[in-house]
Design a protein around this motif. Structure first.
Motif, PDB file in Angstrom:
ATOM      1  N   CYS A 173       9.823  21.618  -1.087  1.00 20.50           N
ATOM      2  CA  CYS A 173       9.257  20.789  -2.159  1.00 20.50           C
ATOM      3  C   CYS A 173       7.739  20.751  -2.094  1.00 20.50           C
ATOM      4  N   ARG A 174       7.148  21.753  -1.448  1.00 16.19           N
ATOM      5  CA  ARG A 174       5.685  21.890  -1.366  1.00 16.19           C
ATOM      6  C   ARG A 174       5.027  20.684  -0.701  1.00 16.19           C
ATOM      7  N   ALA A 175       5.593  20.270   0.411  1.00  8.88           N
ATOM      8  CA  ALA A 175       5.039  19.181   1.207  1.00  8.88           C
ATOM      9  C   ALA A 175       5.064  19.590   2.670  1.00  8.88           C
ATOM     10  N   ARG A 176       4.380  18.823   3.503  1.00  7.85           N
ATOM     11  CA  ARG A 176       4.405  19.131   4.936  1.00  7.85           C
ATOM     12  C   ARG A 176       5.771  18.792   5.510  1.00  7.85           C
ATOM     13  N   HIS A 177       6.251  17.587   5.241  1.00  4.27           N
ATOM     14  CA  HIS A 177       7.569  17.156   5.679  1.00  4.27           C
ATOM     15  C   HIS A 177       8.242  16.418   4.538  1.00  4.27           C
ATOM     16  N   ALA A 178       9.565  16.388   4.544  1.00  3.47           N
ATOM     17  CA  ALA A 178      10.318  15.680   3.505  1.00  3.47           C
ATOM     18  C   ALA A 178      11.712  15.372   4.016  1.00  3.47           C
ATOM     19  N   GLU A 179      12.354  14.417   3.365  1.00  2.85           N
ATOM     20  CA  GLU A 179      13.793  14.201   3.514  1.00  2.85           C
ATOM     21  C   GLU A 179      14.442  14.547   2.192  1.00  2.85           C
TER      22      GLU A 179
END
Length: 216
Positions: free
Chosen positions: A196-202
């Protein structure tokens, strides 16, 4: 990445089969919500662990994952792995959780989970929370049931690391599991971040929702 907003969230309901499922599946999301919503109301139901050290672990963990929140946790003593045999009791407990409040968001296991206790909660959640937004969370474990998620929650800087540290701190009973370590938790959140084009995600699975175009 297309963005959808939930609007104001003041109350959430949490469903889990086991102590630590919630922290593993959405610990970063809980930290983010508690940090951004003053007085967040959290109502949680866990099916197994009552009367054991696991219940104590869960209480302390959720207090840390939901700092400042109005937290209520109910832990039952349904035997691990036998929740389907206690269908009526589980159904009644989910119904009681629904009657207890008015959550804007409900978090439950996702339907494709390999563990039968998780799947039961995933199936029961929409039968009680019929008019609610239900997000199915993923639980990292040794089974190869990692889902293909449909909803991503990018985590603010530092939240993924904070989640991993709290998991290791509050669940000492799980430290002997070969997958229960910082690398596992950060590895999954990094993967979901990439997606999702982020460093980290849930990430979560969403079965059904309505959408309003053009604002309110």
């Amino acid at each position: 990445m297309i963005r959808l907003d939930t609007g104001a969230v003041r109350e959430i309901a949490l469903l889990a089969a086991h102590c630590d499922d919630l922290a593993i599946g959405l610990g970063g999301t809980l930290l983010s919500l508690a940090d951004s919503v003053a007085g967040l109301r959290v109502r949680a139901l866990v099916l197994s662990g009552a009367g054991t050290e696991r219940a104590r672990e869960e209480q302390l963990a959720l207090e840390s994952f939901c700092p400042g929140a109005d937290l209520e946790l109910r832990v039952l003593d349904v035997p691990d792995g036998y929740a389907p045999a206690h269908w009526e009791r589980v159904k009644d407990a989910v119904a009681a959780l629904r009657r207890d409040g008015t959550p804007q968001l409900v978090f439950a296991p996702q339907r494709g989970d390999a563990h039968q206790d998780h799947r039961l909660l995933a199936e029961l959640a929409p039968t009680e929370f019929r008019d609610h937004l239900i997000l199915g969370y993923e639980i990292l474990k040794w089974e190869t049931d990692t889902p293909r998620p449909t909803v991503f929650h990018p985590l603010p800087d530092g939240i993924a690391e904070r989640k991993a540290a709290l998991l290791l701190k509050h669940y000492p009973s799980q430290r002997d599991r070969d997958w229960f370590d910082e690398q596992s938790f950060l590895g999954l959140s990094r993967l979901r971040g990439v997606q999702c084009r982020a460093r980290h995600a849930e990430s979560f699975l969403l079965d059904k929702a309505t959408i309003t175009f053009g604002g309110a």
